[in-house]
Write an enzyme that holds these catalytic residues in place. Structure first.
Site, PDB file in Angstrom:
ATOM      1  N   CYS A 114       0.809  -1.225   0.000  1.00  0.00           N
ATOM      2  CA  CYS A 114       0.000   0.000   0.000  1.00  0.00           C
ATOM      3  C   CYS A 114       0.840   1.272   0.000  1.00  0.00           C
ATOM      4  O   CYS A 114       0.340   2.344  -0.330  1.00  0.00           O
ATOM      5  CB  CYS A 114      -0.949   0.001   1.190  1.00  0.00           C
ATOM      6  SG  CYS A 114      -1.959  -1.496   1.308  1.00  0.00           S
ATOM      7  N   HIS A 255      -3.589   6.735   3.055  1.00  0.00           N
ATOM      8  CA  HIS A 255      -3.944   5.501   2.360  1.00  0.00           C
ATOM      9  C   HIS A 255      -5.325   5.054   2.822  1.00  0.00           C
ATOM     10  O   HIS A 255      -5.632   5.071   4.017  1.00  0.00           O
ATOM     11  CB  HIS A 255      -2.906   4.418   2.662  1.00  0.00           C
ATOM     12  CG  HIS A 255      -3.355   3.043   2.291  1.00  0.00           C
ATOM     13  ND1 HIS A 255      -3.830   2.737   1.033  1.00  0.00           N
ATOM     14  CD2 HIS A 255      -3.427   1.896   3.021  1.00  0.00           C
ATOM     15  CE1 HIS A 255      -4.167   1.459   1.002  1.00  0.00           C
ATOM     16  NE2 HIS A 255      -3.934   0.929   2.186  1.00  0.00           N
ATOM     17  N   ASN A 285     -10.045  -0.899  -0.245  1.00  0.00           N
ATOM     18  CA  ASN A 285      -8.593  -0.734  -0.160  1.00  0.00           C
ATOM     19  C   ASN A 285      -7.989  -1.192  -1.486  1.00  0.00           C
ATOM     20  O   ASN A 285      -7.973  -2.375  -1.801  1.00  0.00           O
ATOM     21  CB  ASN A 285      -8.052  -1.573   1.004  1.00  0.00           C
ATOM     22  CG  ASN A 285      -6.549  -1.461   1.173  1.00  0.00           C
ATOM     23  OD1 ASN A 285      -5.848  -0.978   0.296  1.00  0.00           O
ATOM     24  ND2 ASN A 285      -6.050  -1.932   2.298  1.00  0.00           N
TER      25      ASN A 285
END
Length: 328
Positions: A114, A255, A285
């Site tokens: 990520c 994020h 996500n």
């Protein structure tokens, strides 16, 4: 004199297919209420059979290049952040480069989960400041839904697919562009979020496939505290390096992992909730793609003005984390 790296164009792309919480209720023991309360997600994009990572990366990149008003042939660096490449060899970056016609660029992949996009921005920033690149293309692109176990409700509700891209250019204005970056990792936490199969350790045996070793595995409770602490610390570090304060920030894009993580990091930094951007409800996500997708949405919505201080922070498997502070 070293030049600053400034973002001059952004783009985003994701599959047309959407997997809602209602869809997941029919697939696994879960509910819209449980998912919403746990992670804040209502839906996520899901690639169809036959779609692959570089398709969305190329679409996002073309949009970013068009907005940057440059020719793809002028790009001399292509960095693709992904943990879901098209294939083992060559890099997805090389495949993207070919499709775009950026034939003089150095192209490669970054694997930092990520945090990949911020790792890519950091590398591109150094290449531009060092005089080795004039125009750089940094991409975050993932098809994560291929690696989730739809019998595991703790992970299958979280991940979505998509891509975001940014074109960076060398700029003489020392007050604009990327002001500070920090990237970090700590492999001691590797097994809090990992996929053990598919590499040289476990390989591609029938036993490994049957065991689901290539699926993402996560220990969410342990990861939560580390993520909040790390993102808050790295955000303070880049602010301090640039001589700025949290209250100076006009837009904070963390994020998009979990709405509770976002809220906790914002609270630790003591930033106004109104400047914190969240789109996790609509995309889930998307790992390395989450920050560039969110940044492009903010630009399109007019949430970024010239001179604004923008803070980006990430955390991902590895574990990895990073922060980037820039002046728009």
């Amino acid at each position: 004199m070293a030049k600053n790296a400034r973002i001059i164009g952004t783009g985003r792309s994701y599959p047309e297919g959407i997997l809602t919480n209602a869809d997941l209720e029919r697939m696994v023991e879960t509910s819209d209420e449980w998912i919403t309360q746990r992670v804040g997600i209502k839906q996520r994009h899901k690639a169809a059979e036959g779609e692959y990572t570089s398709q969305f990366a190329v679409a996002a990149s073309r949009q970013a290049i068009e907005r940057a008003k440059i020719d793809p042939a002028e790009i001399d660096l292509v960095i693709c952040a992904t943990v879901t490449p098209d294939q083992i060899l060559p890099s997805t970056g090389c495949l993207i480069q070919t499709e775009l016609g950026a034939h003089k660029a150095a192209a490669f992949d970054v694997v930092a989960a990520c945090s990949g996009f911020l790792y890519g921005l950091t590398l591109a920033n150094q290449m531009i400041r060092g005089g080795q690149s004039r125009y750089a293309l940094v991409i975050g692109a993932e098809i994560l839904t291929r690696y989730v176990d739809y019998t595991d409700r703790s992970t299958c509700v979280i991940f979505g697919d998509g891509a975001g891209a940014a074109v960076l250019a060398a700029d003489d204005d020392a007050e604009r562009g990327i002001l500070a970056t920090r990237i970090r990792s700590d492999g001691r936490y590797a097994e809090q979020l990992f996929a053990p199969g598919g590499g040289t350790r476990l390989g591609h045996s029938a036993e490994s496939l049957a065991a689901g070793d290539y699926y993402f595995k996560m220990r969410g409770n342990e990861l939560f505290k580390v993520a909040v602490r790390s993102m808050a610390e790295v955000s303070r570090e880049v602010l301090e390096e640039a001589g700025c304060r949290a209250e100076d920030v006009k837009l904070f894009i963390p994020h998009q992992a979990n709405q509770r993580i976002t809220d906790s990091v914002a609270d630790k930094l003591k930033v106004d909730p109104s400047i914190v951007y969240s789109n996790i409800a609509y995309h889930g996500n998307t790992s390395s793609a989450s920050i560039p997708i969110a940044l492009d949405e903010c630009i399109e919505a007019g949430r970024v003005a010239e001179g604004d201080l923008v803070l980006l922070a990430s955390f991902g498997g590895g574990v990895t984390w990073g922060g980037v502070l820039l002046r728009w």
